[in-house]
Scaffold this active site. Structure first.
Site, PDB file in Angstrom:
ATOM      1  N   ARG A   3       0.804  -1.215   0.000  1.00 33.38           N
ATOM      2  CA  ARG A   3       0.000   0.000   0.000  1.00 33.38           C
ATOM      3  C   ARG A   3       0.839   1.267   0.000  1.00 33.38           C
ATOM      4  NH1 ARG A   3      -2.960   1.938  -2.684  1.00 33.38           N
ATOM      5  NH2 ARG A   3      -4.023  -0.067  -2.625  1.00 33.38           N
TER       6      ARG A   3
ATOM      7  N   LYS B 252       2.351  24.797  -3.388  1.00 36.14           N
ATOM      8  CA  LYS B 252       1.110  24.174  -2.907  1.00 36.14           C
ATOM      9  C   LYS B 252       1.256  22.653  -2.987  1.00 36.14           C
ATOM     10  CE  LYS B 252      -1.598  28.151  -4.426  1.00 36.14           C
ATOM     11  NZ  LYS B 252      -2.634  28.656  -5.353  1.00 36.14           N
TER      12      LYS B 252
ATOM     13  N   LYS C 150       4.574  39.540  -2.898  1.00 38.94           N
ATOM     14  CA  LYS C 150       3.155  39.471  -3.220  1.00 38.94           C
ATOM     15  C   LYS C 150       2.408  40.622  -2.554  1.00 38.94           C
ATOM     16  CE  LYS C 150       1.690  35.324  -4.123  1.00 38.94           C
ATOM     17  NZ  LYS C 150       1.155  33.931  -4.017  1.00 38.94           N
TER      18      LYS C 150
ATOM     19  N   GLU D  97       4.616  40.551  -7.678  1.00 36.40           N
ATOM     20  CA  GLU D  97       3.262  40.258  -8.145  1.00 36.40           C
ATOM     21  C   GLU D  97       2.524  41.538  -8.513  1.00 36.40           C
ATOM     22  OE1 GLU D  97       0.277  37.322  -6.174  1.00 36.40           O
ATOM     23  OE2 GLU D  97      -0.200  39.326  -5.403  1.00 36.40           O
TER      24      GLU D  97
ATOM     25  N   ASP E 152      -1.104  38.322 -11.832  1.00 39.86           N
ATOM     26  CA  ASP E 152      -2.019  37.545 -11.001  1.00 39.86           C
ATOM     27  C   ASP E 152      -3.467  37.733 -11.440  1.00 39.86           C
ATOM     28  OD1 ASP E 152      -2.740  35.906  -8.757  1.00 39.86           O
ATOM     29  OD2 ASP E 152      -3.419  37.738  -7.757  1.00 39.86           O
TER      30      ASP E 152
END
Length: 281
Positions: A96, A131, A163, A194, A216
């Site tokens: 597994r 992410k 950002k 950004e 963005d």
């Protein structure tokens, strides 16, 4: 913040096996030898073959494991990806965890290849993001490369990405001056900023020291205009809401990079299974 690096294989085996594989202990004779084959049940790009092989070796170093389809291989379905020979108990105990890694990572590679193929002949590069599954970043980013994508930064120390939250939190900092100080103190670092409005793009392309402007959630028409504003000055990365249906249109705007969080946070596991054959013992 300093911590010892974690071993995802050790963690996965510990959480899956616990104090022991009771089912195998009672239903599979000790000493039984077998051949296990992990078979792909659908079209896929392979990733994680060596990781899956290492799972079997960790459970029993005496197992003979052969990776028959290296990372990046394109499968049509029905191919054997790994072959394992040795103690049947060990093969079943490792099954597994090995499949979890292989199916997950192959899913990432397969989705990445779909995005790469979707942009056709465009020179734009498909990037991953941060992410990722906690603890599995190195494996998942390797899977992106196996699928034909390119890694963005691995961690916060690799490059600068300013950002909107950084700009809001540091509203008292003079932006252009901070870029120049950064260039002086970290001359080799890559700097990306950004922008979600064309007015920001007009400002950023005239600030010396910026390498990449991240566009963005802009419309393709806005991206095209942004690229025209900064041509020859900076590179451009498109980000936000990128799907397989939209990516070709985005690539056509002339951006250099297209980052896709879905590569690692939304890839579907590939259908694979282990087939075991008793060979005596």
């Amino acid at each position: 913040m300093k911590e010892a690096p974690t071993d995802p294989i050790a963690i996965a085996l510990r959480e899956d096996i616990g104090a022991g594989d009771i089912t195998t202990e009672f239903f599979v004779p000790d000493g039984l030898q077998a051949i296990g084959r992990i078979v792909a049940r659908e079209r896929a790009i392979v990733a994680g073959g060596e990781t899956a092989a290492e799972v079997f070796r960790r459970v029993n170093p005496d197992l003979k494991v052969e990776v028959l389809q290296p990372d990046g291989s394109a499968l049509t379905g029905g191919e054997t990806v790994l072959e394992i020979r040795g103690a049947a108990r060990s093969i079943l105990t490792a099954e597994r965890v090995a499949l979890n890694f292989l199916q997950r990572l192959s899913g990432i590679a397969t989705l990445t290849r779909q995005f790469v193929d979707a942009i056709g002949t465009s020179p734009a590069k498909v990037l991953d993001t941060r992410k990722t599954t906690p603890g599995l970043r190195a494996l998942e980013k390797a899977a992106v490369v196996a699928g034909g994508g390119v890694n963005h930064r691995f961690n916060l120390n690799d490059m600068v990405l300013v950002k909107d939250n950084h700009l809001n939190a540091g509203s008292g900092v003079e932006f252009a001056g901070a870029i120049q100080r950064l260039r002086q103190e970290r001359p080799g670092i890559r700097i990306e900023v950004e922008a979600d409005r064309l007015e920001q793009v007009r400002t950023f392309v005239d600030i010396e020291g910026i390498d990449v402007v991240l566009l963005d959630n802009m419309k393709p028409s806005e991206m095209r205009e942004a690229v025209a504003l900064g041509r020859g000055k900076v590179q451009f990365e498109a980000s936000g809401g990128v799907t397989l249906k939209k990516v070709r249109q985005i690539a056509a705007t002339g951006v250099d990079y297209i980052s896709v969080g879905a590569l690692t946070h939304s890839a579907r596991a590939i259908d694979m299974s282990l087939e075991v054959t008793h060979v005596g013992g």
